[in-house]
Design a protein around this motif. Structure first.
Motif, mmCIF file in Angstrom:
data_model
loop_
_atom_site.group_PDB
_atom_site.id
_atom_site.type_symbol
_atom_site.label_atom_id
_atom_site.label_comp_id
_atom_site.label_asym_id
_atom_site.label_seq_id
_atom_site.Cartn_x
_atom_site.Cartn_y
_atom_site.Cartn_z
ATOM 1 N N GLY A 217 0.804 -1.214 0.000
ATOM 2 C CA GLY A 217 0.000 0.000 0.000
ATOM 3 C C GLY A 217 0.836 1.263 0.000
ATOM 4 N N THR A 218 1.927 1.260 0.778
ATOM 5 C CA THR A 218 2.813 2.423 0.821
ATOM 6 C C THR A 218 3.416 2.703 -0.552
ATOM 7 N N ALA A 219 3.818 1.629 -1.232
ATOM 8 C CA ALA A 219 4.387 1.810 -2.568
ATOM 9 C C ALA A 219 3.331 2.309 -3.558
ATOM 10 N N LEU A 220 2.132 1.740 -3.509
ATOM 11 C CA LEU A 220 1.090 2.124 -4.469
ATOM 12 C C LEU A 220 0.669 3.582 -4.279
ATOM 13 N N PHE A 221 0.571 4.030 -3.033
ATOM 14 C CA PHE A 221 0.139 5.412 -2.790
ATOM 15 C C PHE A 221 1.302 6.404 -2.807
ATOM 16 N N GLY A 222 2.522 5.894 -2.672
ATOM 17 C CA GLY A 222 3.674 6.785 -2.655
ATOM 18 C C GLY A 222 4.464 6.755 -3.948
ATOM 19 N N ASP A 223 5.087 5.631 -4.231
ATOM 20 C CA ASP A 223 5.938 5.488 -5.422
ATOM 21 C C ASP A 223 5.635 4.142 -6.076
ATOM 22 N N ARG A 382 5.852 8.654 -29.858
ATOM 23 C CA ARG A 382 4.710 9.122 -29.049
ATOM 24 C C ARG A 382 5.152 9.097 -27.584
ATOM 25 N N LEU A 383 6.014 10.030 -27.237
ATOM 26 C CA LEU A 383 6.525 10.090 -25.875
ATOM 27 C C LEU A 383 5.394 10.457 -24.908
ATOM 28 N N PRO A 384 5.396 9.888 -23.706
ATOM 29 C CA PRO A 384 4.320 10.157 -22.733
ATOM 30 C C PRO A 384 4.500 11.513 -22.060
ATOM 31 N N VAL A 385 4.207 12.574 -22.771
ATOM 32 C CA VAL A 385 4.439 13.930 -22.278
ATOM 33 C C VAL A 385 3.366 14.283 -21.254
ATOM 34 N N ALA A 386 3.792 14.626 -20.061
ATOM 35 C CA ALA A 386 2.867 15.064 -19.015
ATOM 36 C C ALA A 386 2.708 16.573 -19.014
ATOM 37 N N ALA A 387 3.779 17.279 -19.409
ATOM 38 C CA ALA A 387 3.727 18.739 -19.453
ATOM 39 C C ALA A 387 4.811 19.227 -20.403
ATOM 40 N N GLY A 388 4.554 20.377 -21.065
ATOM 41 C CA GLY A 388 5.544 20.937 -21.969
ATOM 42 C C GLY A 388 5.443 20.377 -23.374
ATOM 43 N N ASP A 389 6.485 20.588 -24.177
ATOM 44 C CA ASP A 389 6.502 20.187 -25.583
ATOM 45 C C ASP A 389 7.905 19.705 -25.929
ATOM 46 N N ALA A 401 11.961 12.677 -17.208
ATOM 47 C CA ALA A 401 10.782 12.085 -16.580
ATOM 48 C C ALA A 401 10.535 12.694 -15.206
ATOM 49 N N GLY A 402 9.306 12.531 -14.730
ATOM 50 C CA GLY A 402 8.944 13.103 -13.444
ATOM 51 C C GLY A 402 9.659 12.467 -12.270
ATOM 52 N N GLU A 403 10.228 11.267 -12.468
ATOM 53 C CA GLU A 403 10.926 10.600 -11.367
ATOM 54 C C GLU A 403 12.160 11.364 -10.896
ATOM 55 N N TRP A 404 12.647 12.306 -11.706
ATOM 56 C CA TRP A 404 13.819 13.093 -11.332
ATOM 57 C C TRP A 404 13.394 14.286 -10.482
ATOM 58 N N LEU A 425 20.327 23.297 -16.984
ATOM 59 C CA LEU A 425 19.434 23.305 -18.142
ATOM 60 C C LEU A 425 17.993 23.506 -17.697
ATOM 61 N N ARG A 426 17.240 24.167 -18.562
ATOM 62 C CA ARG A 426 15.819 24.409 -18.315
ATOM 63 C C ARG A 426 14.995 23.191 -18.738
ATOM 64 N N VAL A 427 13.948 22.880 -18.002
ATOM 65 C CA VAL A 427 13.075 21.750 -18.334
ATOM 66 C C VAL A 427 12.105 22.188 -19.423
ATOM 67 N N ALA A 428 12.224 21.569 -20.606
ATOM 68 C CA ALA A 428 11.333 21.890 -21.719
ATOM 69 C C ALA A 428 10.069 21.052 -21.692
ATOM 70 N N ALA A 429 10.169 19.814 -21.201
ATOM 71 C CA ALA A 429 9.000 18.938 -21.131
ATOM 72 C C ALA A 429 9.256 17.893 -20.054
ATOM 73 N N VAL A 430 8.179 17.447 -19.452
ATOM 74 C CA VAL A 430 8.244 16.407 -18.422
ATOM 75 C C VAL A 430 7.466 15.198 -18.919
ATOM 76 N N LEU A 431 8.094 14.011 -18.805
ATOM 77 C CA LEU A 431 7.458 12.773 -19.247
ATOM 78 C C LEU A 431 6.888 12.018 -18.048
ATOM 79 N N ARG A 432 5.806 11.263 -18.290
ATOM 80 C CA ARG A 432 5.283 10.384 -17.251
ATOM 81 C C ARG A 432 6.285 9.271 -16.983
ATOM 82 N N ASP A 433 6.304 8.800 -15.752
ATOM 83 C CA ASP A 433 7.337 7.837 -15.350
ATOM 84 C C ASP A 433 7.209 6.504 -16.088
ATOM 85 N N GLY A 434 6.016 5.936 -16.123
ATOM 86 C CA GLY A 434 5.859 4.612 -16.716
ATOM 87 C C GLY A 434 6.689 3.584 -15.971
ATOM 88 N N THR A 435 7.346 2.706 -16.685
ATOM 89 C CA THR A 435 8.171 1.666 -16.071
ATOM 90 C C THR A 435 9.578 2.142 -15.754
#
Length: 625
Positions: A217-223, A382-389, A401-404, A425-435
């Motif tokens: 549960g801790t992993a599912l709700f946290g990481d 088709r990168l999993p873009v969560a924000a940006g371009d 990725a967001g894991e960073w 460096l500036r963050v241009a886009a953030v990707l979803r973590d996925g696997t």
């Protein structure tokens, strides 16, 4: 400990030699494997840094952890049943004046002596088997050619000390129960088990079950990505296995009743009665089966689930029609030639080294790719873009990725480039973590020395002939999208299979030894009961069939509990993947579960039939004397 306690433990160890064969063998093999893996780890740390070194260290560490757990599990279950078998002996000691403390100390002293002997045997085996172990690692492709393992002292000393420690820890509960045997137990004749599920056993089992649920549960709700790591899906199921083994006497009753539901027949009724009244015997046989099936299912199903998820991600993200692997140094020339094809969308990328600086200044190495044309990359992937371009990537920015550290678009990220240069460096886009298979994307200016090693291409079908000619002229490897995905993400990865086999093989050997020992011992203890069946009119064949059928029912029950543990772990992983946005197919290791169940069934039924046939070979009256 007093001399009398040690003398009593020594005599008990000699008298119970055959009964203690399983825990001794399992502990000796566990110490041997621990010593060899520690020696291997010492040698692996001297290898040059790289993926091969990391993979070897992870493999050896996982094998060591599984070996220690399996050895402790086998020793604990074997000793628990051995103490239960010795109720009359322990009761006689109490009648002779032994106190509870003396009985407990004698059992602990016996375990200590067993642990020392097993540790000595295991370290001797490890020292002599190290060269063979190194050759096996090299032959399996898990270690580089020429890998050699030395014999420094600390791994052998550590493994030797672990043997008695594991034995004492595993036997602690059994020793406490031994001290609770009352003097009148020496006069007990009944074989029906009472109070197997004591309050302490319920408390420990439910506590471990709650711990397993809390970890998931801790992993599912946290990481959620934490459940996809090798260390997590290898070690975390052990908590659930231990909880299920402790609660097995209660959990086994419903499936046993279901498997022996034909009340109109005499044989199912006898099988049900024997399995449900001989709860300790049932638990002693079911526990190794539970362990074997759960380990086989978890250690094969979890990596297969992660691999299937990564393959599904790759299929979703790869939009190119063709992928080319250029000849070393010719990537840029090939990309320029491909841009001359009508309507071609060409995206050349290169592998590069990069490290991201954590807030405390620690440099964490990251997989990175240099992107020559960000707009083309956005078109052929088709990168999993969560924000940006992604197309906004330039020489002053990065895509990660967001894991960073959960960055947002516009944040500044400090990095260390391949040549050691530090930049922000500036963050241009953030990707979803996925696997967690997302590389960091940056431009060639921030990837000094990187050479193009992959080209994604979109091209109209009528120009494929010219494409093949260009690939052949430049010495490049050309693959369609389907062929490239099949090569990069194979269903049956030989390296993954070898790694699983290396960890699972010895664990199954431990459980096979424990299962055979438990069945032979439990069946031999039923000599009086089987003689009574003979006197009641049953033939030898019927008695053997009864024992074999009961063993089959108990083994099937253990396999069902092991499959339930596997299903629970895989369900948690599936939930984590869905939370990470990956729609991976459910991967059930049917072959591993089925093969392990058949192996356990063959061992258990064969040993039970042989022991029963031996028990009824003489006159029934002689067994009652």
């Amino acid at each position: 400990m007093k001399t009398g306690t040690i003398r009593l433990a020594t005599r008990s160890l000699r008298a119970g030699g055959p009964a203690l064969l399983a825990p001794f063998t399992a502990l000796a093999l566990g110490v041997a494997l621990m010593a060899t893996t520690l020696l291997g780890l010492a040698a692996a740390t001297a290898l040059p840094p790289g993926d091969d070194r990391t993979a070897l260290i992870a493999q050896l560490g996982t094998g060591c952890g599984v070996a220690v757990f399996t050895a402790g599990f086998v020793v604990a279950s074997s000793y628990a049943y051995a103490v239960a078998r010795r109720r009359r002996e322990l009761g006689l000691l109490r009648l002779a004046g032994a106190t509870r403390g003396q009985v407990r100390r004698s059992v602990l002293a016996e375990a200590l002596l067993l642990g020392v002997l097993a540790a000595a045997t295991g370290t001797a085996l490890a020292r002599s088997g190290v060269p063979l172990f190194a050759r096996l690692l090299t032959a399996a492709g898990l270690a580089p050619a020429g890998f050699r393992i030395g014999t420094p002292g600390w791994p052998l000393v550590t493994a030797f000390c672990t043997g008695p420690l594991v034995a004492l820890t595993a036997v602690a509960v059994a020793a406490w129960r031994a001290g609770r045997v009352r003097p009148l137990e020496a006069l007990r004749e009944a074989d029906v088990d009472t109070r197997v599920m004591t309050p302490g056993r319920w408390l420990c089992g439910l506590a471990l079950l709650g711990t397993a649920a809390a970890l998931a549960g801790t992993a599912l709700f946290g990481d959620p990505a934490d459940l996809l790591h090798r260390k997590t899906y290898t070690l975390q199921p052990m908590v659930l296995i231990s909880a299920t083994a402790l609660l097995a006497p209660a959990l086994a009753r419903p499936p046993l009743r279901l498997l022996t539901a034909r009340r109109s027949r005499l044989l199912p009724r006898l099988v049900r009665g024997g399995a449900l009244t001989g709860v300790r015997r049932t638990g002693a046989i079911a526990a190794p089966v539970l362990l074997a099936v759960a380990l086989a299912g978890s250690l094969t199903g979890a990596p297969a689930t992660v691999a299937a998820a990564r393959a599904a991600e790759a299929r979703d993200r790869t939009a190119a029609d063709h992928l080319l692997t250029p000849r070393d140094g010719d990537g840029d020339a090939l990309a320029a030639a491909l841009r001359g094809l009508p309507g071609a969308v060409v995206s050349p990328t290169a592998t590069t080294r990069l490290a991201i600086l954590e807030p405390d200044g620690t440099a964490v190495r990251a997989e990175a790719r240099a992107v020559t044309d960000p707009a083309a990359l956005a078109a052929v992937t088709r990168l999993p873009v969560a924000a940006g371009d992604v197309a906004a990537l330039d020489d002053d920015s990065v895509v990660l990725a967001g894991e960073w550290g959960h960055p947002t678009v516009g944040d500044r990220v400090p990095v260390v480039l391949a040549d050691g240069t530090r930049r922000t460096l500036r963050v241009a886009a953030v990707l979803r973590d996925g696997t967690g298979d997302n590389p960091v994307h940056l431009t060639p200016r921030n990837a000094p020395g990187a050479r193009t090693d992959r080209i994604d291409l979109r091209l109209a079908p009528e120009f494929e002939g010219r494409l093949r000619d260009l690939a052949q002229a430049h010495g490049a490897t050309l693959a369609t999208r389907a062929d490239w995905l099949a090569a990069q993400y194979p269903t049956d990865d030989p390296t993954r299979i070898r790694r699983i086999a290396g960890v699972l093989g010895l664990a199954l050997l431990y459980t096979a030894i424990a299962l055979a020992h438990a069945v032979l011992t439990a069946t031999a203890d039923r000599r009086r009961e089987l003689a009574q069946l003979r006197l009641a009119g049953a033939t030898r064949t019927q008695v053997v069939a009864l024992v074999a059928t009961e063993t089959l029912a108990v083994t099937t029950t253990g396999a069902l509990l092991g499959a339930a543990v596997t299903a629970t772990g895989l369900a948690a992983m599936q939930t984590a993947l869905r939370l990470l946005g990956t729609a991976a197919p459910l991967t059930v290791p049917w072959q591993a579960l089925g093969a392990t169940t058949l192996l356990c069934t063959a061992i258990a039924v064969t040993c039970a039939s042989a022991a029963a046939l031996h028990a009824v070979r003489g006159r029934p009256v002689a067994a009652l004397r």
